[in-house]
Design a protein around this motif. Structure first.
Motif, PDB file in Angstrom:
ATOM      1  N   ARG A  40       0.758  -1.581   0.098  1.00  0.00           N
ATOM      2  CA  ARG A  40       0.458  -0.179   0.120  1.00  0.00           C
ATOM      3  C   ARG A  40       0.909   1.510  -0.419  1.00  0.00           C
ATOM      4  O   ARG A  40       0.142   2.285  -0.077  1.00  0.00           O
ATOM      5  N   ARG A  41       2.156   1.106  -0.174  1.00  0.00           N
ATOM      6  CA  ARG A  41       3.029   2.047   0.352  1.00  0.00           C
ATOM      7  C   ARG A  41       2.810   3.106   1.481  1.00  0.00           C
ATOM      8  O   ARG A  41       2.571   4.851   0.931  1.00  0.00           O
ATOM      9  N   ARG A  42       2.793   3.041   2.538  1.00  0.00           N
ATOM     10  CA  ARG A  42       1.808   3.452   3.633  1.00  0.00           C
ATOM     11  C   ARG A  42       3.015   3.001   5.059  1.00  0.00           C
ATOM     12  O   ARG A  42       2.823   4.222   6.026  1.00  0.00           O
ATOM     13  N   LEU A  43       3.587   2.353   4.935  1.00  0.00           N
ATOM     14  CA  LEU A  43       4.327   1.804   5.796  1.00  0.00           C
ATOM     15  C   LEU A  43       5.648   3.045   6.054  1.00  0.00           C
ATOM     16  O   LEU A  43       6.251   3.771   5.140  1.00  0.00           O
ATOM     17  N   PRO A  44       5.321   3.581   7.426  1.00  0.00           N
ATOM     18  CA  PRO A  44       6.729   4.146   7.409  1.00  0.00           C
ATOM     19  C   PRO A  44       7.864   3.767   7.519  1.00  0.00           C
ATOM     20  O   PRO A  44       8.885   3.510   7.539  1.00  0.00           O
ATOM     21  N   GLY A  45       9.068   4.916   7.229  1.00  0.00           N
ATOM     22  CA  GLY A  45      10.209   4.698   6.709  1.00  0.00           C
ATOM     23  C   GLY A  45      10.705   5.027   5.800  1.00  0.00           C
ATOM     24  O   GLY A  45      10.041   5.600   4.679  1.00  0.00           O
ATOM     25  N   ARG A  46      12.367   4.931   5.903  1.00  0.00           N
ATOM     26  CA  ARG A  46      13.064   4.683   4.521  1.00  0.00           C
ATOM     27  C   ARG A  46      12.687   3.610   3.847  1.00  0.00           C
ATOM     28  O   ARG A  46      12.861   2.870   3.468  1.00  0.00           O
ATOM     29  N   GLY A  47      12.278   4.237   1.793  1.00  0.00           N
ATOM     30  CA  GLY A  47      11.901   2.997   1.693  1.00  0.00           C
ATOM     31  C   GLY A  47      13.107   2.501   0.203  1.00  0.00           C
ATOM     32  O   GLY A  47      13.979   3.849  -0.416  1.00  0.00           O
ATOM     33  N   ALA A  48      12.935   1.466  -0.229  1.00  0.00           N
ATOM     34  CA  ALA A  48      13.523   1.377  -1.300  1.00  0.00           C
ATOM     35  C   ALA A  48      12.486   0.472  -2.609  1.00  0.00           C
ATOM     36  O   ALA A  48      11.731   0.013  -1.930  1.00  0.00           O
ATOM     37  N   TRP A  49      13.032   0.436  -4.261  1.00  0.00           N
ATOM     38  CA  TRP A  49      12.103   0.127  -4.675  1.00  0.00           C
ATOM     39  C   TRP A  49      12.867  -1.130  -5.551  1.00  0.00           C
ATOM     40  O   TRP A  49      14.423  -0.797  -5.959  1.00  0.00           O
ATOM     41  N   LEU A  50      12.043  -1.681  -6.584  1.00  0.00           N
ATOM     42  CA  LEU A  50      12.434  -3.102  -6.318  1.00  0.00           C
ATOM     43  C   LEU A  50      11.219  -3.639  -7.904  1.00  0.00           C
ATOM     44  O   LEU A  50      10.228  -3.387  -7.375  1.00  0.00           O
ATOM     45  N   HIS A  51      11.752  -4.021  -9.432  1.00  0.00           N
ATOM     46  CA  HIS A  51      11.023  -4.552  -9.343  1.00  0.00           C
ATOM     47  C   HIS A  51      10.650  -5.916  -9.227  1.00  0.00           C
ATOM     48  O   HIS A  51      10.848  -6.648  -8.795  1.00  0.00           O
ATOM     49  N   PRO A  52       9.070  -6.024  -9.451  1.00  0.00           N
ATOM     50  CA  PRO A  52       8.815  -7.817  -9.132  1.00  0.00           C
ATOM     51  C   PRO A  52       9.265  -8.793  -9.866  1.00  0.00           C
ATOM     52  O   PRO A  52       8.259  -9.440 -10.549  1.00  0.00           O
ATOM     53  N   ASP A  53      10.714  -9.235  -9.954  1.00  0.00           N
ATOM     54  CA  ASP A  53      11.196 -10.159 -10.902  1.00  0.00           C
ATOM     55  C   ASP A  53      12.213 -10.660 -10.222  1.00  0.00           C
ATOM     56  O   ASP A  53      13.104 -10.606  -9.574  1.00  0.00           O
ATOM     57  N   ARG A  54      12.767 -11.787 -10.334  1.00  0.00           N
ATOM     58  CA  ARG A  54      13.409 -12.443  -9.806  1.00  0.00           C
ATOM     59  C   ARG A  54      15.110 -12.042 -10.000  1.00  0.00           C
ATOM     60  O   ARG A  54      15.655 -12.243  -9.507  1.00  0.00           O
ATOM     61  N   ALA A  55      15.224 -11.106 -12.001  1.00  0.00           N
ATOM     62  CA  ALA A  55      16.406 -11.224 -11.631  1.00  0.00           C
ATOM     63  C   ALA A  55      17.053  -9.421 -10.834  1.00  0.00           C
ATOM     64  O   ALA A  55      17.994 -10.115 -10.828  1.00  0.00           O
ATOM     65  N   CYS A  56      15.824  -8.931 -11.156  1.00  0.00           N
ATOM     66  CA  CYS A  56      15.789  -7.746 -10.244  1.00  0.00           C
ATOM     67  C   CYS A  56      16.690  -7.805  -8.878  1.00  0.00           C
ATOM     68  O   CYS A  56      17.070  -7.613  -8.067  1.00  0.00           O
ATOM     69  N   LEU A  57      15.963  -8.988  -7.935  1.00  0.00           N
ATOM     70  CA  LEU A  57      15.638  -9.353  -7.298  1.00  0.00           C
ATOM     71  C   LEU A  57      17.248  -9.704  -6.686  1.00  0.00           C
ATOM     72  O   LEU A  57      18.425  -9.688  -5.797  1.00  0.00           O
ATOM     73  N   THR A  58      17.620 -11.014  -7.594  1.00  0.00           N
ATOM     74  CA  THR A  58      19.040 -11.539  -7.539  1.00  0.00           C
ATOM     75  C   THR A  58      19.983 -10.564  -7.351  1.00  0.00           C
ATOM     76  O   THR A  58      21.443 -10.675  -6.915  1.00  0.00           O
ATOM     77  N   GLN A  59      19.869  -9.335  -8.899  1.00  0.00           N
ATOM     78  CA  GLN A  59      20.567  -8.175  -8.770  1.00  0.00           C
ATOM     79  C   GLN A  59      21.919  -7.658  -7.369  1.00  0.00           C
ATOM     80  O   GLN A  59      21.895  -7.395  -6.910  1.00  0.00           O
ATOM     81  N   ALA A  60      19.670  -7.544  -6.834  1.00  0.00           N
ATOM     82  CA  ALA A  60      20.016  -6.778  -5.743  1.00  0.00           C
ATOM     83  C   ALA A  60      20.753  -7.298  -4.178  1.00  0.00           C
ATOM     84  O   ALA A  60      21.644  -7.232  -3.618  1.00  0.00           O
ATOM     85  N   VAL A  61      20.446  -8.686  -4.673  1.00  0.00           N
ATOM     86  CA  VAL A  61      21.315  -9.426  -3.362  1.00  0.00           C
ATOM     87  C   VAL A  61      22.470  -9.017  -3.257  1.00  0.00           C
ATOM     88  O   VAL A  61      23.785  -9.204  -2.956  1.00  0.00           O
ATOM     89  N   LYS A  62      23.402  -9.758  -5.036  1.00  0.00           N
ATOM     90  CA  LYS A  62      24.231  -9.398  -5.336  1.00  0.00           C
ATOM     91  C   LYS A  62      25.227  -8.301  -4.742  1.00  0.00           C
ATOM     92  O   LYS A  62      26.363  -8.437  -4.480  1.00  0.00           O
ATOM     93  N   ARG A  63      24.516  -6.958  -5.340  1.00  0.00           N
ATOM     94  CA  ARG A  63      25.277  -5.899  -5.221  1.00  0.00           C
ATOM     95  C   ARG A  63      24.830  -5.592  -4.048  1.00  0.00           C
ATOM     96  O   ARG A  63      25.372  -4.471  -3.266  1.00  0.00           O
ATOM     97  N   ARG A  64      24.425  -5.690  -2.644  1.00  0.00           N
ATOM     98  CA  ARG A  64      24.456  -5.791  -1.248  1.00  0.00           C
ATOM     99  C   ARG A  64      23.653  -4.681  -1.303  1.00  0.00           C
ATOM    100  O   ARG A  64      23.460  -3.254  -0.528  1.00  0.00           O
ATOM    101  N   ALA A  65      22.581  -4.279  -2.408  1.00  0.00           N
ATOM    102  CA  ALA A  65      21.863  -2.765  -2.766  1.00  0.00           C
ATOM    103  C   ALA A  65      20.573  -2.438  -1.298  1.00  0.00           C
ATOM    104  O   ALA A  65      20.254  -1.311  -0.758  1.00  0.00           O
ATOM    105  N   PHE A  66      20.171  -3.565  -0.299  1.00  0.00           N
ATOM    106  CA  PHE A  66      19.202  -3.579   0.147  1.00  0.00           C
ATOM    107  C   PHE A  66      20.307  -2.775   1.814  1.00  0.00           C
ATOM    108  O   PHE A  66      19.761  -1.846   1.960  1.00  0.00           O
ATOM    109  N   GLN A  67      21.562  -3.176   2.190  1.00  0.00           N
ATOM    110  CA  GLN A  67      22.017  -2.904   2.961  1.00  0.00           C
ATOM    111  C   GLN A  67      22.292  -1.167   2.816  1.00  0.00           C
ATOM    112  O   GLN A  67      22.199  -0.527   3.169  1.00  0.00           O
ATOM    113  N   ARG A  68      22.251  -0.666   1.507  1.00  0.00           N
ATOM    114  CA  ARG A  68      23.077   0.083   1.254  1.00  0.00           C
ATOM    115  C   ARG A  68      21.938   1.340   0.630  1.00  0.00           C
ATOM    116  O   ARG A  68      21.678   2.229   1.164  1.00  0.00           O
TER     117      ARG A  68
END
Length: 105
Positions: free
Chosen positions: A41-69
């Motif tokens: 719903r895009r309503r939770l508080p706090g800093r947000g990050a955005w991701l395509h709902p796609d396995r390839a984008c998730l894999t790249q984000a994990v590989k690059r440690r993008a969640f932590q950054r």
């Protein structure tokens, strides 16, 4: 007639910009700061990050440690992985179960 400009966001996996409606908003879980959850719903508080709902984008984000950054600190992305997996299964099911002729509709 001109339509209203839609906000663009950058995917943390592939680094491409896309309209906000095409991406998932991710935030830290308010109850567990180490866990990342999907905010549909895009309503939770706090800093947000955005991701395509796609396995390839998730894999790249994990590989690059993008969640932590993007979320500034250690982040457990298992809930996001489960969400993307369930979304992928639902889309595969919707694609494979198609009417063969017009009579089934």
């Amino acid at each position: 007639m001109r339509s209203k400009a839609e906000p663009l966001r950058t995917c943390i996996g592939c680094r491409r910009t896309a309209p906000r409606a095409e991406l998932l908003r991710l935030v830290r879980d308010p109850e567990d700061a180490q866990r990342v959850v999907v905010d549909p719903r895009r309503r939770l508080p706090g800093r947000g990050a955005w991701l395509h709902p796609d396995r390839a984008c998730l894999t790249q984000a994990v590989k690059r440690r993008a969640f932590q950054r993007a979320l500034r600190g250690a982040a457990d992305h298992e809930a996001v992985d489960a969400f993307v997996s369930s979304t992928a299964r639902a889309s595969v099911r919707a694609v494979t179960v198609q009417a063969e002729s017009g009579s089934e509709i």
